[in-house]
Design an enzyme around this catalytic site. Sequence first.
Site, PDB file in Angstrom:
ATOM      1  N   GLU A 167      -5.544  -8.254  -1.348  1.00 45.40           N
ATOM      2  CA  GLU A 167      -6.203  -8.120  -0.045  1.00 45.40           C
ATOM      3  C   GLU A 167      -7.668  -7.802  -0.262  1.00 45.40           C
ATOM      4  O   GLU A 167      -8.003  -6.891  -1.032  1.00 45.40           O
ATOM      5  CB  GLU A 167      -5.601  -6.985   0.792  1.00 45.40           C
ATOM      6  CG  GLU A 167      -4.307  -7.308   1.463  1.00 45.40           C
ATOM      7  CD  GLU A 167      -3.871  -6.212   2.424  1.00 45.40           C
ATOM      8  OE1 GLU A 167      -4.728  -5.628   3.117  1.00 45.40           O
ATOM      9  OE2 GLU A 167      -2.656  -5.936   2.464  1.00 45.40           O
ATOM     10  N   GLU A 173       0.823  -1.214   0.000  1.00 52.31           N
ATOM     11  CA  GLU A 173       0.000   0.000   0.000  1.00 52.31           C
ATOM     12  C   GLU A 173       0.857   1.263   0.000  1.00 52.31           C
ATOM     13  O   GLU A 173       0.802   2.075   0.934  1.00 52.31           O
ATOM     14  CB  GLU A 173      -0.955  -0.015   1.202  1.00 52.31           C
ATOM     15  CG  GLU A 173      -1.915  -1.204   1.161  1.00 52.31           C
ATOM     16  CD  GLU A 173      -3.014  -1.162   2.211  1.00 52.31           C
ATOM     17  OE1 GLU A 173      -2.776  -0.606   3.285  1.00 52.31           O
ATOM     18  OE2 GLU A 173      -4.107  -1.692   1.953  1.00 52.31           O
TER      19      GLU A 173
END
Length: 495
Positions: free
Chosen positions: A392, A204
Amino acid sequence: MSFPKEFLWGGATAANQYEGGYLEGGKGINTSDTLTNGSHTVARRVTWRNPQTNETGSTPMMFTSATDRFIPEGAIPAVLEGEYYPSHTATDFYHHFKEDIALMGEMGFKTFRMSMNWARIFPNGDDEQPNEEGLKFYDEVFDECKKYGIEPLVTLSHYETPIGLTIKYGGWKDRRCIDFFEKYAKTVIERYVGKVKYYLTFNEINIMSMMPYMAGGLVDFSEQAKAQGAHNQFVASAKVVKFCHENYPDIKVGQMLAYGPVYTYTCDPADQILALERSQETIWYADVQTGGHYPEFKLKDYERKGIQLEDCPEDYELLEKYSADFLSFSCYGSSTVTTHDVGNDSGGNFVMGVTNPYVKTNAWGWATDPACLRLACNTLYYRYNKPIWIVENGIGWSDVLEEDKTVHDDYRIDYLRQNIQSMDDAINKDGVNLMGYTMWGCIDLVSAGTGEMRKRYGFVYVDRDDEGNGSLNRYKKDSFYWYKKVIETQGEDLD
Ligand code: BG6
């Protein structure tokens, strides 16, 4: 409809939330090791010490911050006596990896996303030599994966930076981190040739804007430092791609982006503009790392803010020539924004916004609409035309372990069923090239946002609570058997 036969079904974890083994086998301290637990309403804290005065204290971990320094001047992040740090044991993959990988094998995983603990390999971040014991640990992990035909997908840095790099260099705002990371990446890539085919550089990467300590080991939270931290990570990522292209062309290096569609609360054009601007705050990270160049709107933003990057022309050549091989992303749901005062701010952790009356939320305020996956897949695939990978997705829930050691998580099955249907549409209706799906926290682990154990995501329950009590025993939830069947039938049987 069914999924392509090479589709990589699996689950995802991260060392700082799952591995434990704190200081075992020569591991050093990471930034994540200084984070206490918290809850939905109480922020996790970073603990610190002033080496001159010996004063100690802690500062709440903030998700958005305009302050330039978030721990006091002169203080350094530190592990303090008497505090509880969930990462130190987490759910103890370090001592349970054989059992856990066997469970993944039983579910039929084709892939397992995990992260390597950077400080287990280079304990201070800038060491001359890697720590052999750390390297051996991951050798054993990958050998175990091989036994079950599981392809590892390895994140090199998932919300952790060796703390030495923060203390000595101020973290990723210093260009020297590019070299330290390059050395770390080359060391592990060479070591695990034949064992690991897929890497992600930074988890991320766009969380640098919101949580620069977690994402970049920064204690300087200024816009300038965050911009430089991101730039340095982009250049470091491109160097890893270059290294693989030149030496190991079969190894693929991806970007990892936190992504969720942004909806508007009303049809007011001002809301559409706000949604556009919110989306730009995220997408530029992929424009650089996967698309190969800074978009004009970001350069204008830097100009307005007076940000000047410490860079050189070679940086931009690298970014363009060695952009990521594929784009992976996390996506849990959407966020909704408005310029109107509707008086219902949603909880969320990284995703701020207002409550959307059309979508369900979990107890932590996360909007959990399944449409987000199809939307995300379309936006991200057709913007760059590179393969994408959902690394995810999942739902945090306070699961209950029954007396007979079962867990009836039908809410999770329901969420996953709808999300898998959404992926199916992206592949079979929209023609998106989706490589795989790794459900987040496949074996229960510590929440990154709150540091809690009670916010569980897994197919497997781990007996551990928010205070660090519990046997760490593993128990299969109902969703374990359901996911096994989904994989067996290539996503055809979702009942
Ligand atoms: C992602 C992170 O943001 O979301 C994970 O990459 C994190 O590390 C996951 O655990 C879920 O968030 P949380 O706060 O529920 O753990």
